[in-house]
Each structure stands twice: as C-alpha cells, then as structure tokens.
Scaffold this motif. Sequence first.
Motif, PDB file in Angstrom:
ATOM      1  N   CYS A  87       0.831  -1.210   0.000  1.00  0.00           N
ATOM      2  CA  CYS A  87       0.000   0.000   0.000  1.00  0.00           C
ATOM      3  C   CYS A  87       0.863   1.256   0.000  1.00  0.00           C
ATOM      4  N   ALA A  88       1.908   1.256   0.816  1.00  0.00           N
ATOM      5  CA  ALA A  88       2.780   2.422   0.895  1.00  0.00           C
ATOM      6  C   ALA A  88       3.515   2.652  -0.416  1.00  0.00           C
ATOM      7  N   PHE A  89       3.935   1.577  -1.068  1.00  0.00           N
ATOM      8  CA  PHE A  89       4.625   1.701  -2.362  1.00  0.00           C
ATOM      9  C   PHE A  89       3.704   2.328  -3.401  1.00  0.00           C
ATOM     10  N   THR A  90       2.461   1.903  -3.429  1.00  0.00           N
ATOM     11  CA  THR A  90       1.494   2.491  -4.356  1.00  0.00           C
ATOM     12  C   THR A  90       1.256   3.962  -4.029  1.00  0.00           C
ATOM     13  N   ALA A  91       1.242   4.305  -2.740  1.00  0.00           N
ATOM     14  CA  ALA A  91       1.023   5.694  -2.333  1.00  0.00           C
ATOM     15  C   ALA A  91       2.157   6.596  -2.795  1.00  0.00           C
ATOM     16  N   VAL A  92       3.390   6.112  -2.749  1.00  0.00           N
ATOM     17  CA  VAL A  92       4.514   6.916  -3.223  1.00  0.00           C
ATOM     18  C   VAL A  92       4.353   7.217  -4.708  1.00  0.00           C
ATOM     19  N   SER A  93       3.929   6.220  -5.471  1.00  0.00           N
ATOM     20  CA  SER A  93       3.674   6.446  -6.900  1.00  0.00           C
ATOM     21  C   SER A  93       2.540   7.447  -7.110  1.00  0.00           C
ATOM     22  N   ALA A  94       1.522   7.360  -6.257  1.00  0.00           N
ATOM     23  CA  ALA A  94       0.400   8.294  -6.361  1.00  0.00           C
ATOM     24  C   ALA A  94       0.849   9.727  -6.098  1.00  0.00           C
ATOM     25  N   ALA A  95       1.689   9.922  -5.102  1.00  0.00           N
ATOM     26  CA  ALA A  95       2.190  11.256  -4.785  1.00  0.00           C
ATOM     27  C   ALA A  95       3.045  11.801  -5.921  1.00  0.00           C
ATOM     28  N   PHE A  96       3.871  10.956  -6.496  1.00  0.00           N
ATOM     29  CA  PHE A  96       4.725  11.371  -7.612  1.00  0.00           C
ATOM     30  C   PHE A  96       3.873  11.833  -8.791  1.00  0.00           C
ATOM     31  N   ARG A  97       2.803  11.097  -9.087  1.00  0.00           N
ATOM     32  CA  ARG A  97       1.949  11.455 -10.219  1.00  0.00           C
ATOM     33  C   ARG A  97       1.214  12.772  -9.952  1.00  0.00           C
ATOM     34  N   ALA A  98       0.714  12.952  -8.730  1.00  0.00           N
ATOM     35  CA  ALA A  98       0.010  14.185  -8.398  1.00  0.00           C
ATOM     36  C   ALA A  98       0.945  15.385  -8.468  1.00  0.00           C
ATOM     37  N   ALA A  99       2.161  15.232  -7.968  1.00  0.00           N
ATOM     38  CA  ALA A  99       3.125  16.324  -8.008  1.00  0.00           C
ATOM     39  C   ALA A  99       3.523  16.659  -9.445  1.00  0.00           C
ATOM     40  N   THR A 100       3.633  15.631 -10.282  1.00  0.00           N
ATOM     41  CA  THR A 100       3.973  15.858 -11.685  1.00  0.00           C
ATOM     42  C   THR A 100       2.880  16.644 -12.393  1.00  0.00           C
ATOM     43  N   ASP A 101       1.621  16.279 -12.148  1.00  0.00           N
ATOM     44  CA  ASP A 101       0.512  17.015 -12.766  1.00  0.00           C
ATOM     45  C   ASP A 101       0.488  18.466 -12.302  1.00  0.00           C
ATOM     46  N   ALA A 102       0.816  18.681 -11.028  1.00  0.00           N
ATOM     47  CA  ALA A 102       0.771  20.038 -10.487  1.00  0.00           C
ATOM     48  C   ALA A 102       1.896  20.905 -11.042  1.00  0.00           C
ATOM     49  N   VAL A 103       3.114  20.380 -11.058  1.00  0.00           N
ATOM     50  CA  VAL A 103       4.256  21.202 -11.470  1.00  0.00           C
ATOM     51  C   VAL A 103       4.288  21.410 -12.981  1.00  0.00           C
ATOM     52  N   SER A 104       3.707  20.504 -13.746  1.00  0.00           N
ATOM     53  CA  SER A 104       3.701  20.636 -15.206  1.00  0.00           C
ATOM     54  C   SER A 104       2.637  21.611 -15.706  1.00  0.00           C
ATOM     55  N   VAL A 191      10.372  12.467   0.624  1.00  0.00           N
ATOM     56  CA  VAL A 191       9.682  12.675   1.905  1.00  0.00           C
ATOM     57  C   VAL A 191       8.842  11.463   2.283  1.00  0.00           C
ATOM     58  N   LEU A 192       8.198  10.829   1.306  1.00  0.00           N
ATOM     59  CA  LEU A 192       7.279   9.742   1.601  1.00  0.00           C
ATOM     60  C   LEU A 192       7.962   8.388   1.734  1.00  0.00           C
ATOM     61  N   VAL A 193       9.235   8.293   1.416  1.00  0.00           N
ATOM     62  CA  VAL A 193       9.925   7.009   1.564  1.00  0.00           C
ATOM     63  C   VAL A 193      10.221   6.716   3.032  1.00  0.00           C
ATOM     64  N   LEU A 194      10.594   7.715   3.799  1.00  0.00           N
ATOM     65  CA  LEU A 194      11.022   7.501   5.179  1.00  0.00           C
ATOM     66  C   LEU A 194       9.904   7.094   6.142  1.00  0.00           C
ATOM     67  N   PRO A 195       8.737   7.752   6.138  1.00  0.00           N
ATOM     68  CA  PRO A 195       7.707   7.360   7.121  1.00  0.00           C
ATOM     69  C   PRO A 195       7.301   5.895   7.070  1.00  0.00           C
ATOM     70  N   PRO A 196       7.032   5.296   5.885  1.00  0.00           N
ATOM     71  CA  PRO A 196       6.706   3.863   5.899  1.00  0.00           C
ATOM     72  C   PRO A 196       7.846   2.999   6.403  1.00  0.00           C
ATOM     73  N   LEU A 197       9.078   3.407   6.101  1.00  0.00           N
ATOM     74  CA  LEU A 197      10.233   2.636   6.550  1.00  0.00           C
ATOM     75  C   LEU A 197      10.375   2.680   8.062  1.00  0.00           C
ATOM     76  N   ILE A 198      10.300   3.886   8.633  1.00  0.00           N
ATOM     77  CA  ILE A 198      10.478   4.033  10.086  1.00  0.00           C
ATOM     78  C   ILE A 198       9.314   3.416  10.851  1.00  0.00           C
ATOM     79  N   LEU A 199       8.088   3.738  10.432  1.00  0.00           N
ATOM     80  CA  LEU A 199       6.920   3.205  11.128  1.00  0.00           C
ATOM     81  C   LEU A 199       6.797   1.697  10.932  1.00  0.00           C
ATOM     82  N   GLY A 200       7.253   1.201   9.784  1.00  0.00           N
ATOM     83  CA  GLY A 200       7.215  -0.237   9.564  1.00  0.00           C
ATOM     84  C   GLY A 200       8.185  -0.987  10.460  1.00  0.00           C
ATOM     85  N   MET A 201       9.373  -0.426  10.633  1.00  0.00           N
ATOM     86  CA  MET A 201      10.357  -1.078  11.496  1.00  0.00           C
ATOM     87  C   MET A 201       9.981  -0.966  12.970  1.00  0.00           C
TER      88      MET A 201
END
Length: 277
Positions: A87-104, A191-201
Amino acid sequence: MTAVEAAPAGWLTNVRATPATLAQWWVLTVRLIVPSVKTGEIITAILAPVTFTASFYIPLNRVMSFAGLGFSSYAQFMAPIVILQACAFTAVSAAFRAATDAVSGLDRRFDAMPMHPLVPAAARMSSNVFRLLIGLASAVVSTHVIGFRFVGGTVHTLGFLALGLAIGIAFCLGADAIGTATRSPEATTQVLVLPPLILGMLSTGLAPAHQFPHWVQFFVRNQPVSQFAEGLRAFGGDTLGKAHPVTWSLMMPPLLWLVGSTALACYFIARQNLKRS
C-alpha cells in the motif's frame, strides 16, 4: 454597432454546455493506466511485494521463530506488513503522479476546461486503485508462497482483503494531497519514503511489541501501522488458533485511524481542487 450587437438574437445564449463528467473521468483514467501498462510500471507493482516478502522473511524467519512470536509461523505473523508495504509503495507512486501534474501545469489547464474540478483527482485515484489492486494481489500470492494461509473462513478473508484495500486507498488519498501541495516529484518521493520505513520497522508488523525496548513499546503498540497490522492479523487468523479474535475492541483503533486519515485527506484534496476553480 459592434459585431455582437449586430448578431441575430438566436446566436447568443446564456446556456453553457453540460460537462460529460463520467466520460471525462474515464478518458483521464485511461490516460494514466495505459502508459503505466506500456512502460512496465505494472511489472514494478507486481515485483515490489515480492521483494518486500523476500527481504523480510529470509533474514528474519529463523531469528523471530527462535525468539518466539506466539504464532504458528513467521509467514502467518508478517503477512500484514507485506500488505501495508505494498500500500505504501502504491502511495509513493500516487504522490509522484500528483506532483507531476501540479508542477507541469496540467492541473491549471484542466481548470480552464468545462470540467468538474474534482474529476482529475478522481481519475488519479482510479488509476491508483488499479495499481493498488495489482500490488495487493501480488502481496497475497507472495505471502501464500512462504506459508501464509487464510484460516478464518470466507467472511474473515473478505474482511482482510477489504481492510487492506481501504488502507491502501487512504494512503493514496493522503499521498495525492501531499504531492499536489508540494508540486515537486523528487522532494515528494524522498519525503514519503522515510515514514513507511520508520513506522514499519517500529511496529508490530515484524516483531511483537514485547521484543522492543520497554521505553518504546507504547509507541510501537499504538502507532497506526501496528494497529493496521493487528487488524489484518486478526482477519487472517492462525492455523493454531493463536490470532486475536475479530472484536470491536480490537478493530476500533485501526478503523478510527482509517476513517480519520481518509477524512483528512479528502478534505485537503477537495480544498486544493475547489480552491483553484
């Protein structure tokens, strides 16, 4: 006399074209799904849970089984964390896509069109759910290979799958809001890579709370990833009957985290998109 004044009255009207919202949503959804299939992004969604399963199970299986889990096998215990990482991996992709649409500037172009302001966000979420379903299917198959089994019956199996899907949707909603706000694909991903890693561990996804130092056990036991893992673990059951039963007292914390995070993410998505219109 201007051209507008000279034009016949029948040429001018205050009636505007009604946007075909459903058709617009479908076109924008296909715009996101088809490239992900062609570029191999779907392969990544399939392989990521396989990688999570192998990286957790291979080094930790013997250690955790020796230390004592209270479960029939480590595969049965750790399956929820694989679901959550997918789920977290999919969320990172979702954030990347949303940011791309916004900045473009794509979001601004959509705002100039006769389109409901929430249609682009709904299309992004639909494509996110598409990838999420593939990731969850891969996670279930991967954990099944190492020994995870649904032992609670059909209702509990459906509950496990429904809860995993709801958690993934909540993650994607929050990630979409973050990506739209930051307008930076690179920064958002980092930014979104660290929270799932820390909270998961620091959760009960990989080890029981009593195996952590005493001073951090309260946080480990009550943080959202642990609560989600406990809910999924109860639905998944255990072959020796050592899983907690599915009760309101057990399911209330993860459901509250789920409802609260989903409502907060929906609020920010609505505010971001309706504010521009």
